[in-house]
Design an enzyme around this catalytic site. Structure first.
Site, short mmCIF file in Angstrom:
data_model
loop_
_atom_site.label_atom_id
_atom_site.label_comp_id
_atom_site.label_asym_id
_atom_site.label_seq_id
_atom_site.Cartn_x
_atom_site.Cartn_y
_atom_site.Cartn_z
N HIS A 17 0.87 -1.18 0.00
CA HIS A 17 0.00 0.00 0.00
C HIS A 17 0.90 1.22 0.00
CE1 HIS A 17 -3.05 2.88 1.93
NE2 HIS A 17 -3.35 2.71 0.66
N ASP A 19 1.12 5.40 -0.42
CA ASP A 19 0.57 6.76 -0.49
C ASP A 19 1.71 7.67 -0.89
OD1 ASP A 19 -1.92 5.87 0.66
OD2 ASP A 19 -0.96 5.92 2.61
N LEU A 48 16.28 7.48 0.87
CA LEU A 48 16.18 7.77 -0.56
C LEU A 48 16.00 6.49 -1.34
CD1 LEU A 48 18.92 10.49 -1.14
CD2 LEU A 48 16.46 10.77 -1.45
N GLN A 83 12.79 -0.74 -1.58
CA GLN A 83 13.53 0.43 -2.06
C GLN A 83 13.79 0.35 -3.56
OE1 GLN A 83 17.59 0.81 -0.63
NE2 GLN A 83 17.43 3.04 -0.53
#
Length: 406
Positions: A17, A19, A48, A83
């Protein structure tokens, strides 16, 4: 200016999920990006997004873990497959033109990423987070969902984690079964015999409420957790208290007597609005219900009209034309007063051969008591009415046919 996107992809513990916010470095998004990198939080350290070590993606993307990273095992999931998935999804979004390439240096992305503590399959973590990130970017850039989509879905959608469906009356007509009983065993028998249909509303009748208290609503909820349940309190006074009591027992609607004073009715309706449930104004024995309704500053969600059988008989004997008037009055006029979202329920000895007349008169809810609860075959009797109504609204809806159109 910045844009917001959201997407959920996958299943099981590896479900993703995402956002995200995408905006210019000089906007609030840019300020949030810098704050996220410099104001660290234990267990939720932003990082990052990189495609591989020493190669960050563009636009620069900051991943914020939604779930606390408690140990190195958790860290491996977020610093590894998640990532990389986010980084590659962002890069592919630029490559495919979702994000304009000439803006990639000027934009930043903040992505909140969910990784379940018990997720184990790194390939699924990668795959789901890649898909969710890319879809969230696409939605952000497209401005999805439109306001029309939100309005169309707000009452029909259900959240899988809730475990139940919060029913809204978004697609009339409905059949309201009035459980005007004083016996709990009989109530259970009838409820268990009724078809499990979205178009059936269950009314905790006044006799049930008087004998067993408003807690009878919770008993009905145990039998039908997803049902729309009405507490027929016929509130005349202290409406705020009675409405709150019903709402505390998970009632979806409360019936208020139209015989009460304007002040009492408005207080009850206002409390229903505050509790987030429907208010039903029962116009039984109210002489001029149109004028009563016009006198209110707070409109009920539903107006319940009772058929005046004596008036119908007298008109028929005189050979008079009913015109716009039905046995329930001019429903169209009531709806104009209520506004676009107002509903009208009709009651009064309705049998299956009267359903078409009621629906043609613009009724939204058909209230039936004795014909169903007094029947030896409760299911068949309910189906006698349901046969005159459309199929449940989501019966033919495809599971994955609810989001973007192509």
């Amino acid at each position: 200016m910045y844009r917001i996107g959201e997407a959920l992809i996958g299943s099981g513990n590896e479900i993703a999920h995402v956002d995200l916010i995408i905006g210019d470095k000089e906007s609030a998004a840019g300020a949030a990006f810098v704050n996220g990198m410099t104001q660290l939080s234990l267990g939720h350290t932003p990082l990052l997004s990189v495609i591989r070590p020493n190669l960050m993606t563009k636009p620069a993307t900051l991943i914020i873990p939604k779930v606390t990273v408690g140990d190195l095992k958790d860290a491996d999931k977020i610093f590894g497959p998640a990532q990389t998935a986010v980084g590659r999804a962002v890069a592919d979004a630029v490559n495919e033109g979702i994000i304009p390439k000439d803006q990639a240096e000027e934009l930043v992305i903040l992505a909140s990423v969910f990784i379940h503590p018990e997720a184990e399959d790194f390939r699924k973590i990668y795959q789901y987070n890649y898909g969710a990130t890319k879809l969230a970017i696409q939605r952000a850039m497209d401005g999805y969902p439109s306001m029309n989509k939100v309005i169309a879905e707000k009452d029909r959608g259900s959240h899988p984690i809730m475990g139940f469906k919060a029913v809204k009356l978004w697609n009339p007509p409905y059949l309201q079964v009035a459980l005007d009983l004083d016996n709990m065993d009989e109530m259970e028998r009838i409820i268990n015999s009724l078809p499990d249909r979205e178009r059936i509303l269950l009314e905790a009748g006044t006799p049930l409420v008087k004998k067993f208290g408003v807690g009878i609503v919770s008993k009905i909820r145990e039998l039908r957790k997803d049902a729309f349940i009405i507490a027929d309190l016929k509130t005349l006074d202290v409406g705020r208290i009675e409405v709150k009591m019903a709402a505390d027992e998970t009632a979806d609607a409360v019936a208020i007597s139209g015989l009460g004073t304007v002040e009492s009715i408005e207080k009850a309706i206002h409390e229903a609005q505050k509790q987030g449930i429907y208010s039903i104004l029962d116009m039984m024995n109210v002489d001029n219900f149109v004028e009563k309704l016009k006198s209110l500053n707070y409109m009920p969600s539903i107006v319940l009209l009772h058929r005046n059988v004596d008036l119908e008989t007298m008109q028929a004997e005189r050979g008079e034309e009913a015109g716009e008037m039905t046995g329930w009055g001019n429903i169209g006029e009531i709806k104009e007063i209520l506004g676009a979202n107002g509903l009208v329920a009709v009651a009064g000895g309705i049998t299956p051969n009267k359903v078409e007349q009621a629906l043609d008169s613009q009724a939204d809810i058909i209230v039936v008591g004795r014909y169903i609860i007094g029947s030896r075959d409760v299911r068949r009797s309910a189906e006698d009415f349901l046969e005159h109504m459309p199929q449940d609204p989501d019966t033919m809806r495809l599971a994955l046919d609810e989001d973007e159109s192509i």
